[in-house]
Scaffold this active site. Structure first.
Site, PDB file in Angstrom:
ATOM      1  N   SER A 135       0.870  -1.171   0.000  1.00  0.00           N
ATOM      2  CA  SER A 135       0.000   0.000   0.000  1.00  0.00           C
ATOM      3  C   SER A 135       0.910   1.224   0.000  1.00  0.00           C
ATOM      4  O   SER A 135       1.709   1.398   0.921  1.00  0.00           O
ATOM      5  CB  SER A 135      -0.858  -0.038   1.272  1.00  0.00           C
ATOM      6  OG  SER A 135      -1.574   1.170   1.420  1.00  0.00           O
ATOM      7  N   LYS A 161      -1.009  -1.080  -4.464  1.00  0.00           N
ATOM      8  CA  LYS A 161      -2.214  -0.309  -4.105  1.00  0.00           C
ATOM      9  C   LYS A 161      -1.801   1.137  -3.882  1.00  0.00           C
ATOM     10  O   LYS A 161      -0.850   1.405  -3.150  1.00  0.00           O
ATOM     11  CB  LYS A 161      -2.838  -0.911  -2.845  1.00  0.00           C
ATOM     12  CG  LYS A 161      -3.795  -0.019  -2.079  1.00  0.00           C
ATOM     13  CD  LYS A 161      -4.460  -0.783  -0.939  1.00  0.00           C
ATOM     14  CE  LYS A 161      -4.576   0.077   0.300  1.00  0.00           C
ATOM     15  NZ  LYS A 161      -5.171  -0.675   1.441  1.00  0.00           N
ATOM     16  N   LYS A 163      -2.823   4.840  -2.543  1.00  0.00           N
ATOM     17  CA  LYS A 163      -3.748   5.688  -1.806  1.00  0.00           C
ATOM     18  C   LYS A 163      -4.159   6.812  -2.749  1.00  0.00           C
ATOM     19  O   LYS A 163      -3.325   7.318  -3.519  1.00  0.00           O
ATOM     20  CB  LYS A 163      -3.058   6.270  -0.567  1.00  0.00           C
ATOM     21  CG  LYS A 163      -2.792   5.227   0.498  1.00  0.00           C
ATOM     22  CD  LYS A 163      -4.099   4.783   1.154  1.00  0.00           C
ATOM     23  CE  LYS A 163      -3.854   3.839   2.302  1.00  0.00           C
ATOM     24  NZ  LYS A 163      -5.113   3.364   2.912  1.00  0.00           N
ATOM     25  N   ASP A 188      -7.068   2.996  -2.999  1.00  0.00           N
ATOM     26  CA  ASP A 188      -7.787   3.071  -1.717  1.00  0.00           C
ATOM     27  C   ASP A 188      -8.027   4.536  -1.395  1.00  0.00           C
ATOM     28  O   ASP A 188      -7.082   5.301  -1.200  1.00  0.00           O
ATOM     29  CB  ASP A 188      -6.934   2.415  -0.617  1.00  0.00           C
ATOM     30  CG  ASP A 188      -7.641   2.367   0.736  1.00  0.00           C
ATOM     31  OD1 ASP A 188      -8.786   2.869   0.841  1.00  0.00           O
ATOM     32  OD2 ASP A 188      -7.052   1.813   1.691  1.00  0.00           O
ATOM     33  N   GLU A 213     -10.971   0.757  -3.251  1.00  0.00           N
ATOM     34  CA  GLU A 213     -11.275   0.464  -1.844  1.00  0.00           C
ATOM     35  C   GLU A 213     -11.911   1.680  -1.176  1.00  0.00           C
ATOM     36  O   GLU A 213     -11.385   2.793  -1.277  1.00  0.00           O
ATOM     37  CB  GLU A 213      -9.946   0.089  -1.156  1.00  0.00           C
ATOM     38  CG  GLU A 213     -10.070  -0.425   0.252  1.00  0.00           C
ATOM     39  CD  GLU A 213      -8.685  -0.846   0.801  1.00  0.00           C
ATOM     40  OE1 GLU A 213      -7.769  -1.151   0.002  1.00  0.00           O
ATOM     41  OE2 GLU A 213      -8.528  -0.854   2.030  1.00  0.00           O
ATOM     42  N   ASP A 238     -13.620  -1.599   3.219  1.00  0.00           N
ATOM     43  CA  ASP A 238     -12.697  -1.726   4.351  1.00  0.00           C
ATOM     44  C   ASP A 238     -13.438  -1.165   5.578  1.00  0.00           C
ATOM     45  O   ASP A 238     -14.091  -1.921   6.325  1.00  0.00           O
ATOM     46  CB  ASP A 238     -11.396  -0.957   4.025  1.00  0.00           C
ATOM     47  CG  ASP A 238     -10.389  -0.862   5.163  1.00  0.00           C
ATOM     48  OD1 ASP A 238     -10.710  -1.268   6.289  1.00  0.00           O
ATOM     49  OD2 ASP A 238      -9.253  -0.354   4.948  1.00  0.00           O
ATOM     50  N   LYS A 262      -9.565  -6.682   8.371  1.00  0.00           N
ATOM     51  CA  LYS A 262      -8.512  -6.236   9.302  1.00  0.00           C
ATOM     52  C   LYS A 262      -8.896  -6.718  10.682  1.00  0.00           C
ATOM     53  O   LYS A 262     -10.015  -6.465  11.145  1.00  0.00           O
ATOM     54  CB  LYS A 262      -8.417  -4.711   9.319  1.00  0.00           C
ATOM     55  CG  LYS A 262      -7.803  -4.106   8.070  1.00  0.00           C
ATOM     56  CD  LYS A 262      -7.725  -2.606   8.171  1.00  0.00           C
ATOM     57  CE  LYS A 262      -7.087  -2.027   6.916  1.00  0.00           C
ATOM     58  NZ  LYS A 262      -7.360  -0.581   6.796  1.00  0.00           N
ATOM     59  N   GLY A 290      -3.779  -3.931   6.302  1.00  0.00           N
ATOM     60  CA  GLY A 290      -2.737  -3.622   7.282  1.00  0.00           C
ATOM     61  C   GLY A 290      -3.014  -2.286   7.930  1.00  0.00           C
ATOM     62  O   GLY A 290      -3.756  -1.461   7.385  1.00  0.00           O
TER      63      GLY A 290
HETATM   64  O1  OSB Z   1      -7.039   1.864   4.663  1.00  0.00           O
HETATM   65  O2  OSB Z   1      -5.798   0.176   4.416  1.00  0.00           O
HETATM   66  C1  OSB Z   1      -5.993   1.278   4.916  1.00  0.00           C
HETATM   67  C2  OSB Z   1      -2.881   2.342   6.878  1.00  0.00           C
HETATM   68  C3  OSB Z   1      -3.464   3.054   7.914  1.00  0.00           C
HETATM   69  C4  OSB Z   1      -4.825   3.201   7.937  1.00  0.00           C
HETATM   70  C5  OSB Z   1      -5.611   2.640   6.931  1.00  0.00           C
HETATM   71  C6  OSB Z   1      -5.049   1.918   5.915  1.00  0.00           C
HETATM   72  C7  OSB Z   1      -3.642   1.805   5.861  1.00  0.00           C
HETATM   73  C8  OSB Z   1      -2.926   1.142   4.785  1.00  0.00           C
HETATM   74  C9  OSB Z   1      -1.550   0.647   5.109  1.00  0.00           C
HETATM   75  O3  OSB Z   1      -3.320   1.063   3.650  1.00  0.00           O
HETATM   76  C10 OSB Z   1      -1.420  -0.810   5.016  1.00  0.00           C
HETATM   77  C11 OSB Z   1      -0.097  -1.251   5.595  1.00  0.00           C
HETATM   78  O4  OSB Z   1       0.875  -1.201   4.855  1.00  0.00           O
HETATM   79  O5  OSB Z   1      -0.050  -1.615   6.784  1.00  0.00           O
HETATM   80 MG    MG Z   2      -8.230   0.734   3.309  1.00  0.00          MG
END
Ligand code: OSB
Ligand code: MG
Length: 374
Positions: A135, A161, A163, A188, A213, A238, A262, A290
């Site tokens: 991510s 992925k 953001k 995402d 996402e 999510d 999660k 994550g």
């Molecule tokens: O939405 O998946 C998410 C990190 C912090 C809060 C929300 C998210 C995330 C990530 C990071 O996408 C995923 C990771 O590398 O741990």
């Molecule tokens: Mg997410």
């Protein structure tokens, strides 16, 4: 198992690089770790809350209070045989799922050690390796993002992925796709869009994304179902999914075609397994998200990801992407095929580095079971 004591601590760990999402930048993590001591064994749990209540309504400080004042004493008064009993112990406390998961997951961790089985086997996992994606946070420029993608692809990661948010989306996807037409790519939004952005979101369909996402509100199913009717790109939920009922509602309403699970967001291993099973029965693939976890949370994510329906690469990646030094041994490694090989040793499969944890600890409280009954 008799619970002897529960120790809750806060550790502070700087990230090797800042992580930016549509709701802000994280530079240093304030992570809560729970140790549940029982009959000579110690189960560990990590609280996956953010420092501030932006991803969910919980934060490091709210979880600290809820665990110390409510959940810890409730657990210390019980003699659990299985992690799956924890939701029953915590029934009276509404919400606070990340706080609940911290303790429930520690009980599963403990149970696996006591039974002498690998945690993933206790959970019903079937995979020997799990596929990994990364991510990637919002960057200050597209060339910087492209350089990071190049590095992660070279390391073997199977899915990228990105953001995204309204000012960091179509133009970014265009440049990534023109450089790498064939890679597995997703995005995402962490709820950065509104239904009035639907026309803009349909432009995402041009980039052959594996999924988008959580484009809309964190607590919504209905408007995601309206949006999904207009998009070819599958929606993955999510933030909206907290339990099995949410999963059934989202699938029934066609709010999504994929689900991110999660552990913290859903309250621990038992609800995560229930969501996994409900999605499996309905042909909806899942993957493990994550929350910038330390090695302890990461080891639990790895065990969960071995379940059958975790068929898409997750966001669980190598320790070194987050930490100069992780608090487990060995640290989490990803091989050149973009996989984590599942450890077969009893328990979580990674040793805890107690000295390092002690050094990183900024506060610590212990709940002793005898003080409660005595
Ligand atoms: O939405 O998946 C998410 C990190 C912090 C809060 C929300 C998210 C995330 C990530 C990071 O996408 C995923 C990771 O590398 O741990
Ligand atoms: Mg997410």
């Amino acid at each position: 198992m008799r619970i002897d004591a529960i120790t809750l601590r806060e550790v502070q760990m700087p990230l090797v690089r800042p992580f930016e999402t549509s709701f802000g930048v994280t530079r240093e993590r304030r992570i809560l770790l729970a140790e549940v001591h029982s009959e000579g064994l110690t189960g560990w749990g990590e609280c996956t809350v953010g420092e501030r209540p932006f991803f969910s309504g919980e934060s490091t400080d709210s979880a600290w209070c809820v665990i110390l004042q409510e959940l810890g004493p409730m657990l210390a008064a019980e003699s659990p045989e299985h992690g799956g009993q924890c939701p029953g112990f915590f029934r009276q406390v509404r919400g606070n799922r990340m706080a609940k998961a911290t303790l429930e997951n520690a009980i599963w961790d403990l149970e696996a050690q006591r039974e002498g089985v690998a945690l993933y086997q206790l959970l019903g996992g079937v995979r020997e390796t799990i596929p990994c994606g990364v991510s990637l946070g919002i960057q200050s420029s597209i060339p910087e993002l492209l350089a990071i993608i190049e590095r992660e692809l070279a390391a073997g990661y199977q899915r990228i992925k990105l953001k995204c948010k309204p000012s960091w989306d179509v133009e970014v996807f265009e440049q990534v796709r023109s450089r790498w037409p064939g890679i597995s790519l997703s995005c995402d939004a962490n709820s950065a869009y509104r239904l009035r952005d639907a026309d803009h979101l349909t432009a995402f369909d041009a980039f052959d994304l594996l999924m988008i996402e959580q484009p809309l509100w964190h607590d919504d199913f209905y408007f995601h179902s309206m949006l999904q009717k207009r998009l070819k790109t599958p929606i993955c939920l999510d933030e909206s999914i907290h339990n099995r009922r949410d999963t059934l509602a989202a699938i029934e309403m066609e709010s999504c075609k994929i689900i991110n699970i999660k552990l913290g967001r859903v309250g621990g291993f038992s609800e995560a397994i229930a969501i996994h099973n409900a999605a499996l029965e309905r042909g909806i693939p899942v993957w493990c998200g994550g929350m910038l976890e330390s090695g302890i949370g990461r080891s639990h994510n790895i065990a969960l990801s071995t379940l059958e329906n975790f068929s898409l690469p997750g966001d669980v990646s190598a320790s070194a992407r987050y930490w100069a030094e992780d608090i487990i041994e060995p640290e989490v490694l990803v091989n050149a095929s973009g996989e984590i090989v599942i450890p077969d040793t009893p328990g979580r499969g990674y040793e805890v580095r107690a000295d390092l944890i002690e050094r990183l600890t900024v506060r610590k409280e212990t709940i002793r079971a005898v003080e409660l009954v005595g």
